[in-house]
Design a protein around this motif. Structure first.
Motif, PDB file in Angstrom:
ATOM      1  N   LYS A  49      55.203  37.487  39.960  1.00  0.00           N
ATOM      2  CA  LYS A  49      55.355  36.180  40.599  1.00  0.00           C
ATOM      3  C   LYS A  49      54.853  35.061  39.690  1.00  0.00           C
ATOM      4  N   TYR A  50      53.672  35.233  39.156  1.00  0.00           N
ATOM      5  CA  TYR A  50      53.059  34.225  38.292  1.00  0.00           C
ATOM      6  C   TYR A  50      52.389  34.932  37.112  1.00  0.00           C
ATOM      7  N   PRO A  51      53.072  35.141  36.021  1.00  0.00           N
ATOM      8  CA  PRO A  51      52.521  35.943  34.931  1.00  0.00           C
ATOM      9  C   PRO A  51      51.288  35.346  34.244  1.00  0.00           C
ATOM     10  N   ASP A  52      51.092  34.047  34.292  1.00  0.00           N
ATOM     11  CA  ASP A  52      49.970  33.412  33.602  1.00  0.00           C
ATOM     12  C   ASP A  52      48.834  33.018  34.543  1.00  0.00           C
ATOM     13  N   MET A  53      48.777  33.637  35.674  1.00  0.00           N
ATOM     14  CA  MET A  53      47.809  33.266  36.689  1.00  0.00           C
ATOM     15  C   MET A  53      46.406  33.787  36.368  1.00  0.00           C
ATOM     16  N   LYS A  54      45.393  33.075  36.890  1.00  0.00           N
ATOM     17  CA  LYS A  54      43.999  33.536  36.879  1.00  0.00           C
ATOM     18  C   LYS A  54      43.680  33.966  38.313  1.00  0.00           C
ATOM     19  N   TYR A  55      42.511  34.598  38.487  1.00  0.00           N
ATOM     20  CA  TYR A  55      42.245  35.235  39.775  1.00  0.00           C
ATOM     21  C   TYR A  55      40.846  34.960  40.303  1.00  0.00           C
ATOM     22  N   LEU A  56      40.758  34.983  41.616  1.00  0.00           N
ATOM     23  CA  LEU A  56      39.493  34.973  42.334  1.00  0.00           C
ATOM     24  C   LEU A  56      39.358  36.326  43.002  1.00  0.00           C
ATOM     25  N   ALA A  57      38.283  37.040  42.731  1.00  0.00           N
ATOM     26  CA  ALA A  57      38.047  38.312  43.404  1.00  0.00           C
ATOM     27  C   ALA A  57      37.623  37.994  44.831  1.00  0.00           C
ATOM     28  N   TYR A  58      38.398  38.487  45.786  1.00  0.00           N
ATOM     29  CA  TYR A  58      38.187  38.162  47.203  1.00  0.00           C
ATOM     30  C   TYR A  58      37.559  39.353  47.902  1.00  0.00           C
ATOM     31  N   PHE A  59      36.259  39.265  48.107  1.00  0.00           N
ATOM     32  CA  PHE A  59      35.518  40.287  48.847  1.00  0.00           C
ATOM     33  C   PHE A  59      35.709  39.966  50.326  1.00  0.00           C
ATOM     34  N   GLN A  60      36.726  40.555  50.916  1.00  0.00           N
ATOM     35  CA  GLN A  60      37.158  40.183  52.259  1.00  0.00           C
ATOM     36  C   GLN A  60      36.784  41.222  53.316  1.00  0.00           C
TER      37      GLN A  60
END
Length: 170
Positions: free
Chosen positions: A75-86
């Motif tokens: 979907k978004y190859p250059d994306m960064k991430y937030l680890a979501y402890f859900q």
């Protein structure tokens, strides 16, 4: 004119690139599941309803993040991430365990911060001190599952805490 600030708008104002939350199941429990308060959980307890397929507590946090990145890559190859402890209460453990799990997520390539879901009765001053230090190093948000300001409702949904507890946590 917008009458509220959506999370997606707010997060775009904080980062010069797209970010996506990647859910991780760090194996935490909850005082409303382990017998400390109750053993049946509350009305919001079935985490299977919102955990994606790559989110599996039998895998390491690093592997879950890697699998999550692969899931979103097309979907978004250059994306960064937030680890979501859900899943469950992600501050319901001893501080050393919490630190290890959060820091494992932050060590993953492309992870630029954490989103931590928890209950207002699973917060201590020692934990808040750690979160304050962590927030100076990386992006961090804490989501309190307050669920209601009405004690009768909190009792009916088996939350195991009052709104005053939420007030103190906030």
């Amino acid at each position: 004119m917008e009458h509220y600030n959506s999370f997606s708008k707010w997060i775009r104002e904080r980062f010069p690139f797209r970010v996506q939350k990647i859910s991780v199941d760090a194996g935490f429990s909850c005082p409303n599941r382990d017998g400390s308060i109750s053993s049946g959980g509350c009305s919001f307890c079935d985490n299977r309803t919102f955990n994606p397929s790559y989110c599996n507590r039998t895998l390491s946090i690093g592997q879950q993040i890697s699998d999550g990145k692969a899931f979103f890559a097309r979907k978004y190859p250059d994306m960064k991430y937030l680890a979501y402890f859900q899943a469950y209460s992600n501050t319901y453990a001893d501080l050393d365990t919490i630190k290890r799990r959060y820091e494992e997520a932050l060590a993953c390539d492309g992870v630029v911060g954490l989103v931590v879901g928890t209950r207002p009765d699973c917060i201590s001053d020692e934990l808040l001190d750690y979160l304050e230090r962590l927030n100076r190093q990386t992006f961090l948000t804490v989501e309190y599952g307050i669920e209601s300001t009405c004690d009768a409702t909190l009792e009916r949904i088996n939350r195991g805490h009052t709104f005053e507890c939420s007030r103190r946590a906030i």
